[in-house]
Design a protein around this motif. Structure first.
Motif: not given
Lengths: 79, 429
Positions: B231-235
Motif C-alpha cells: 500500500a502507498e500513502i501520501a507523503g
C-alpha cells in the motif's frame, strides 16, 4: 446538537461528500432504504429525496456519520 | 473441556490473567453504578475502575486524581469528534514501548494518512471475500465438532477460539503458528506482565512477521501483510508517496489480536448470553434471519466488549462545565452512553426489534473502529451457523454454575454452558 438548517416541514435532498466518506456504513444501518455501500466502498444514496416520514432516521444518519459526510439540504425542486 | 488442542492451557491462563486486570471476576454491578453516575452528572472525577474501587489499565497507567470519567452520550460523542483537544496519545503509554507506534495513538494529520491506507484492507467488499475464502470454513471447523455432542460451552469451546484463527489467517500467518502468535500477543498487550517478558514476546512476534513481510514484498498473496507491504500513502509534506516500513507493519500486526480477535470474542459471548436469556428473541431470530444484523447491533449496544476508551486533554478545558486540566486522562464511557434513557426507551432492556440508533461501541469520529465491517461479518457468520446447526439451543438447565456477563473495563460471558437437539443419525445403507 446544532440547529437543523432544514426544518421538519420542507422536503430535503440528501447530499454526501464522497471525498469524506469512508464507507463505515453507519448510515446504512440506520436507514437502509436510503443508504447503501457500493463497489468502491463509498456510500450510494438510493433515494436522494426520501419521504418526510423518514426525517428522524435521516437526522440520525447525519449525526452518526463518523466523517460528517452527510448533509440534508432544502430541495427547491419540491418546495 | 476444549474442542481445540491440549496446548490451549497456556493461552487460556494468560488470557485469564488479562481478564482479571480488566475486572472480570469482580462481579461488579456495572450498569447499576453507571446509571447512578449518569443520574448524578455527566462528568465524574477519577477513572472508570476507580468508580468501582478496582485497579485496571486506566488507573494503573494514569494517576487517579488526574482523570475524569464522562458518562453522557452527547459529551462523549463531542469528545470523540474533537481530536485536537482530546488526543489519542492516551494509548502511547500502555503500548508504544512494546507494540510500537500504531494508528491507535495517532492524531491528525498523521492519523488520516494511515487510516486511508489501512481502510482499503478492511472494506465491506474485502470482508465479503474473506467470508467466502476462509471465515465460513474456520467457523464451521470450530463449531461442527460440537454439533453431535448435544451440549457444550459456547464461550470456552467456540467463541474463544475462532476469532484468533480468523485474524491470523487474514493476516497471512501460517495456521500452525496461531498458538504462538496468540501467546505472544497476550503477553505484550498486558501491562501487568513483567516488562522483559513483554519485550521478548514483542521481539519474537516481530521476527515472525518480518520474515513474512520479506516474502510478501517479493510475492504478494492478497493477505493483510501483502496489502500493507504494497500500500502507498501520501507523503507527510503532501508530495510524493511513501510505503509502510516493516516496523510499522509489525506494530499493526501486534495490535490486531487485542483489537480484532479479543473484542469479537467478547462481543459474541455477550450477544449469545443476551439471546439465551431472552429465548423469545432467540426464537424470533430463528424464524426471521433478516433480524440478525439488528440483533448484532443491539447486542453491541446492550453489552459492548469495552466499557470505556481513553483520551488525553491537550489543554485546560471543560466538559459540561466541569474543569479538566491539560494532561488529564479523559475516560469516555461507552457502556454508560449506550444506555442513555433520553436516547433509547427502556435502555436497560435487550430488544432486537428496537429502531436502530447509532451506539458508541465502535467509538465515534476519526478513530471509529477500523474493523467495523470485519467484526459485523465475523459475528454474523457465527450467529448464522449457530442458528443453522444447533436447533433447540438453550442454556444447560442442569448446570449449577452461575452464567453472567462480567467485567469492569471489558465485558464477557466467560462461560456459556448450553444444550441443543442432535438430529437423529441417517440410517446407514
Amino acid at each position: 446538537m446544532t440547529a437543523d438548517p432544514v426544518d421538519g416541514a420542507r422536503p430535503v435532498r440528501v447530499v454526501v461528500d464522497l471525498a469524506l466518506c469512508e464507507g463505515n456504513a453507519l448510515c446504512m444501518g440506520i436507514a437502509p432504504e436510503v443508504f447503501d455501500v457500493g463497489e468502491h466502498d463509498k456510500v450510494v444514496v438510493l433515494d436522494e429525496t426520501p419521504p418526510e416520514t423518514m426525517r428522524t432516521e435521516l437526522r440520525e444518519a447525519v449525526r452518526s456519520c463518523p466523517r460528517q459526510a452527510i448533509t440534508l439540504v432544502e430541495d427547491p425542486a419540491r418546495t | 473441556m476444549s474442542a481445540m488442542s491440549e496446548d490451549d492451557g497456556v493461552e487460556e491462563s494468560l488470557f485469564a490473567a488479562k481478564d482479571r486486570f480488566f475486572g472480570i471476576g469482580v462481579g461488579a454491578d456495572v450498569y447499576g453504578r453507571l446509571a447512578e453516575l449518569r443520574a448524578s452528572g455527566p462528568v465524574h472525577p477519577g477513572s472508570v475502575s476507580g468508580q468501582f474501587g478496582t485497579v485496571g489499565p486506566d488507573n494503573f497507567l494514569y494517576p487517579e486524581d488526574q482523570q475524569v470519567t464522562v458518562v453522557d452520550f452527547d459529551e462523549i460523542e463531542a469528545a470523540y469528534r474533537n481530536p485536537g483537544l482530546f488526543s489519542s496519545s492516551y494509548s502511547s503509554a500502555p503500548l508504544r514501548e512494546v507494540i510500537g507506534r500504531t494508528i491507535l495513538e495517532m492524531d491528525p494529520p498523521d492519523h488520516q494518512r494511515y487510516r486511508t491506507l489501512l481502510q482499503g484492507a478492511f472494506t465491506k467488499k474485502e470482508m465479503e471475500r474473506w467470508e467466502r475464502e476462509f471465515v465460513q470454513d474456520i467457523v464451521a471447523d470450530a463449531l461442527d465438532p460440537l454439533v453431535p455432542l448435544g451440549r457444550g460451552d459456547l464461550a470456552k469451546d467456540f467463541a474463544f477460539h475462532y476469532p484468533i484463527t480468523v485474524t491470523a489467517v487474514a493476516a497471512g500467518l501460517p495456521v500452525e503458528d496461531v498458538p504462538t502468535f496468540y501467546e505472544q500477543a497476550m503477553l505484550l498487550t498486558n501491562a501487568m506482565f513483567p516488562h522483559e517478558d513483554r519485550l521478548r514476546a514483542a521481539a519474537e512476534l516481530g521476527a515472525m512477521v518480518e520474515r513474512l513481510i520479506a516474502e510478501r514484498r517479493q510475492e504478494p498473496t492478497g493477505d493483510l501483510i501483502s496489502i500493507l507491504a504494497h500500500a502507498e500513502i501520501a507523503g507527510a509534506d503532501g508530495g510524493g508517496t511513501q510505503r509502510l516500513s516493516d516496523e510499522e507493519i509489525v506494530a499493526f500486526m501486534r495490535l490486531l489480536v487485542p483489537a480484532g480477535a479479543q473484542t469479537t470474542y467478547r462481543t459474541l459471548t455477550n450477544l449469545l448470553y443476551a439471546l439465551l436469556t431472552h429465548p423469545d428473541q432467540l426464537e424470533a431470530l430463528r424464524s426471521d434471519r433478516s433480524l440478525v444484523p439488528k440483533a448484532i447491533e443491539e447486542g453491541l449496544r446492550w453489552e459492548p466488549p469495552l466499557v470505556s476508551f481513553g483520551r488525553l486533554a491537550t489543554a485546560d478545558t471543560e466538559i459540561a462545565g466541569c474543569p479538566v486540566s491539560a494532561g488529564s486522562a479523559v475516560n469516555l464511557c461507552i457502556a454508560a452512553a449506550n444506555r442513555t434513557p433520553e436516547r433509547w426507551s427502556d435502555p436497560e432492556e435487550f430488544d432486537i426489534t428496537r429502531p436502530t440508533l447509532a451506539h458508541m461501541s465502535f467509538g465515534q469520529g476519526n478513530h471509529i473502529c477500523l474493523g467495523i465491517h470485519f467484526a459485523r461479518m465475523e459475528l454474523r457468520v457465527a450467529v448464522e451457523q449457530i442458528l443453522d446447526k444447533l436447533p433447540g439451543l438453550r442454556l444447560d438447565p442442569d448446570c449449577a454454575e452461575e452464567v453472567r456477563i462480567d467485567g469492569v473495563l471489558a465485558r464477557t460471558a466467560v462461560s456459556l454452558p448450553c444444550v441443543w437437539d442432535v438430529p437423529a443419525a441417517e440410517p446407514v445403507r
